[in-house]
Design a protein around this motif. Structure first.
Motif, mmCIF file in Angstrom:
data_model
loop_
_atom_site.group_PDB
_atom_site.id
_atom_site.type_symbol
_atom_site.label_atom_id
_atom_site.label_comp_id
_atom_site.label_asym_id
_atom_site.label_seq_id
_atom_site.Cartn_x
_atom_site.Cartn_y
_atom_site.Cartn_z
ATOM 1 N N ALA A 151 23.860 -7.513 19.755
ATOM 2 C CA ALA A 151 24.021 -6.083 19.473
ATOM 3 C C ALA A 151 24.023 -5.284 20.773
ATOM 4 C CB ALA A 151 22.896 -5.602 18.551
ATOM 5 N N SER A 152 23.150 -5.652 21.686
ATOM 6 C CA SER A 152 23.090 -4.978 22.978
ATOM 7 C C SER A 152 24.382 -5.157 23.768
ATOM 8 C CB SER A 152 21.897 -5.512 23.777
ATOM 9 O OG SER A 152 21.883 -4.969 25.076
ATOM 10 N N VAL A 153 24.912 -6.373 23.776
ATOM 11 C CA VAL A 153 26.150 -6.656 24.508
ATOM 12 C C VAL A 153 27.308 -5.841 23.946
ATOM 13 C CG1 VAL A 153 27.886 -8.433 24.986
ATOM 14 C CG2 VAL A 153 25.463 -8.971 25.236
ATOM 15 N N LEU A 154 27.402 -5.768 22.624
ATOM 16 C CA LEU A 154 28.543 -5.125 21.974
ATOM 17 C C LEU A 154 28.352 -3.634 21.729
ATOM 18 C CD1 LEU A 154 29.355 -7.951 19.406
ATOM 19 C CD2 LEU A 154 30.553 -7.439 21.554
ATOM 20 N N GLY A 155 27.154 -3.133 22.022
ATOM 21 C CA GLY A 155 26.894 -1.715 21.801
ATOM 22 C C GLY A 155 26.872 -1.353 20.319
ATOM 23 N N LYS A 156 26.339 -2.253 19.498
ATOM 24 C CA LYS A 156 26.265 -2.047 18.056
ATOM 25 C C LYS A 156 24.817 -2.198 17.619
ATOM 26 C CE LYS A 156 30.925 -3.561 17.018
ATOM 27 N NZ LYS A 156 31.424 -2.211 16.869
ATOM 28 N N SER A 157 24.532 -1.751 16.410
ATOM 29 C CA SER A 157 23.181 -1.925 15.876
ATOM 30 C C SER A 157 22.993 -3.371 15.436
ATOM 31 C CB SER A 157 22.954 -0.992 14.684
ATOM 32 O OG SER A 157 23.707 -1.435 13.567
ATOM 33 N N GLU A 158 21.737 -3.782 15.326
ATOM 34 C CA GLU A 158 21.447 -5.133 14.853
ATOM 35 C C GLU A 158 21.958 -5.327 13.433
ATOM 36 O OE1 GLU A 158 17.450 -6.616 15.541
ATOM 37 O OE2 GLU A 158 17.292 -5.355 17.337
ATOM 38 N N ASP A 159 21.823 -4.298 12.590
ATOM 39 C CA ASP A 159 22.310 -4.397 11.219
ATOM 40 C C ASP A 159 23.828 -4.584 11.193
ATOM 41 O OD1 ASP A 159 19.788 -4.207 10.092
ATOM 42 O OD2 ASP A 159 19.908 -2.039 9.799
ATOM 43 N N ALA A 160 24.531 -3.898 12.090
ATOM 44 C CA ALA A 160 25.991 -4.048 12.149
ATOM 45 C C ALA A 160 26.360 -5.469 12.560
ATOM 46 C CB ALA A 160 26.594 -3.037 13.124
ATOM 47 N N VAL A 161 25.659 -6.020 13.544
ATOM 48 C CA VAL A 161 25.929 -7.392 13.983
ATOM 49 C C VAL A 161 25.656 -8.379 12.858
ATOM 50 C CG1 VAL A 161 25.166 -9.225 15.562
ATOM 51 C CG2 VAL A 161 25.652 -6.932 16.444
ATOM 52 N N LYS A 162 24.567 -8.181 12.135
ATOM 53 C CA LYS A 162 24.260 -9.062 11.002
ATOM 54 C C LYS A 162 25.361 -8.994 9.954
ATOM 55 C CE LYS A 162 19.233 -8.722 11.407
ATOM 56 N NZ LYS A 162 18.014 -8.160 10.780
ATOM 57 N N ALA A 163 25.831 -7.782 9.652
ATOM 58 C CA ALA A 163 26.883 -7.618 8.647
ATOM 59 C C ALA A 163 28.193 -8.254 9.118
ATOM 60 C CB ALA A 163 27.093 -6.128 8.348
ATOM 61 N N ILE A 164 28.530 -8.054 10.386
ATOM 62 C CA ILE A 164 29.761 -8.632 10.947
ATOM 63 C C ILE A 164 29.680 -10.154 10.902
ATOM 64 C CG2 ILE A 164 31.102 -8.921 13.071
ATOM 65 C CD1 ILE A 164 30.241 -5.961 13.725
ATOM 66 N N GLN A 165 28.527 -10.707 11.288
ATOM 67 C CA GLN A 165 28.346 -12.150 11.267
ATOM 68 C C GLN A 165 28.442 -12.681 9.843
ATOM 69 O OE1 GLN A 165 24.994 -13.722 13.472
ATOM 70 N NE2 GLN A 165 24.848 -15.486 12.128
ATOM 71 N N SER A 166 27.835 -11.992 8.914
ATOM 72 C CA SER A 166 27.873 -12.428 7.520
ATOM 73 C C SER A 166 29.309 -12.452 6.985
ATOM 74 C CB SER A 166 27.010 -11.493 6.666
ATOM 75 O OG SER A 166 27.105 -11.837 5.310
ATOM 76 N N ARG A 167 30.078 -11.384 7.272
ATOM 77 C CA ARG A 167 31.477 -11.341 6.821
ATOM 78 C C ARG A 167 32.291 -12.437 7.496
ATOM 79 N NH1 ARG A 167 30.526 -5.765 7.170
ATOM 80 N NH2 ARG A 167 31.580 -5.604 9.171
ATOM 81 N N ALA A 168 32.042 -12.673 8.779
ATOM 82 C CA ALA A 168 32.791 -13.711 9.504
ATOM 83 C C ALA A 168 32.502 -15.086 8.916
ATOM 84 C CB ALA A 168 32.431 -13.676 10.988
ATOM 85 N N LEU A 169 31.250 -15.380 8.665
ATOM 86 C CA LEU A 169 30.886 -16.685 8.103
ATOM 87 C C LEU A 169 31.424 -16.853 6.688
ATOM 88 C CD1 LEU A 169 27.242 -17.049 9.470
ATOM 89 C CD2 LEU A 169 29.317 -18.209 10.277
ATOM 90 N N LYS A 170 31.397 -15.777 5.905
ATOM 91 C CA LYS A 170 31.960 -15.825 4.555
ATOM 92 C C LYS A 170 33.461 -16.120 4.629
ATOM 93 C CE LYS A 170 32.387 -13.093 0.335
ATOM 94 N NZ LYS A 170 32.103 -11.797 -0.295
#
Length: 192
Positions: free
Chosen positions: A155-174
Motif C-alpha cells: 500500500a505504501s509503495v502504490l500510494g493506496k490504502s491497505e483496504d484498497a490493496v486487499k480488495a485489489i488482491q482479492s479481485r486479482a486472485l478471484k
C-alpha cells in the motif's frame, strides 16, 4: 523480515559505507526488486534495479524506520523508476547516426539471445499467468508475491490504502482462479 534483529546494525553500517552492510541489503532485496520490475514488463529491469540501488545509496541518510519501512521505501523507488522509464520510452524516438550506427543497431536489436532467454524464462511464466489482470492488480500481486511485501508495505509503495490493496488482491486472485479453472475445464467456453 529477512534481516530481522540485525537490520538496525546493518543499516547503521551501510550509512557509514561498510561494504558488507551494503552487500547484505543488496542480497536481501535485489532479486525481489528485479523480479517485480521484470514482472511488470519494465524496459531493462537490471538497469532499473541498479538505478534503484544507486538512489538508495544516495538517499539512505534520509531514511528512517524499521526493516518493513525500508523494504517499502526501496520498492517505492523501484516503482517510480519503472514509471519514469515507461514515460521516457513513450517520448523517445530511437535514432542512431554516425559510424557506430550499425554496431549499436545490432546490439540494440539482436542482443544476446541466450542470456536474455535464460533471464526471461520464469518471467514469461509469470507474465502468462498475470497478462489478463489490470496493471494495478499486476503491481499488487508482484509486490506481494515476488517482492514479498506485506499489505501495508505494498500500500505504501502504490500510494493506496491497505483496504484498497486487499480488495485489489482479492479481485486479482478471484480472476486468476476463474481463468485457471476455465483453462483446466474439459468443457471450455461452451463446448458441450
Amino acid at each position: 523480515m529477512v534481516l530481522g534483529s540485525y537490520f538496525d546494525a546493518i543499516l547503521a553500517a551501510a550509512r557509514t559505507g561498510a561494504a558488507w552492510a551494503w552487500e547484505s541489503l543488496y542480497r536481501d532485496l535485489a532479486g525481489p526488486v528485479r523480479g517485480y520490475l521484470a514482472g511488470r514488463g519494465a524496459p531493462d529491469p537490471d538497469d532499473l534495479a541498479s538505478e534503484t540501488f544507486l538512489a538508495v545509496a544516495r538517499d539512505i541518510h534520509r531514511f528512517s524506520g524499521d526493516e518493513s519501512d525500508f523494504r517499502s521505501w526501496v520498492f517505492t523507488i523501484a516503482h517510480r523508476r519503472m514509471q519514469d522509464a515507461f514515460r521516457k520510452r513513450g517520448r523517445e524516438v530511437a535514432t542512431v547516426d554516425g559510424e557506430y550506427a550499425e554496431a549499436r543497431a545490432e546490439e540494440e536489436w539482436l542482443g544476446n539471445v541466450e542470456t536474455e532467454a535464460m533471464n526471461e524464462m520464469s518471467m514469461l511464466e509469470v507474465g502468462a499467468i498475470i497478462r489478463n489482470l489490470t496493471k494495478v492488480q499486476q503491481d499488487v500481486l508482484l509486490l506481494r508475491v515476488v517482492g514479498d511485501l506485506s499489505v501495508a508495505e505494498a500500500a505504501s509503495v502504490l500510494g493506496k490504502s491497505e483496504d484498497a490493496v486487499k480488495a485489489i488482491q482479492s479481485r486479482a486472485l478471484k480472476s486468476l482462479r476463474k481463468e485457471i479453472s476455465e483453462a483446466a475445464s474439459p468443457l471450455r467456453g461452451g463446448e458441450r
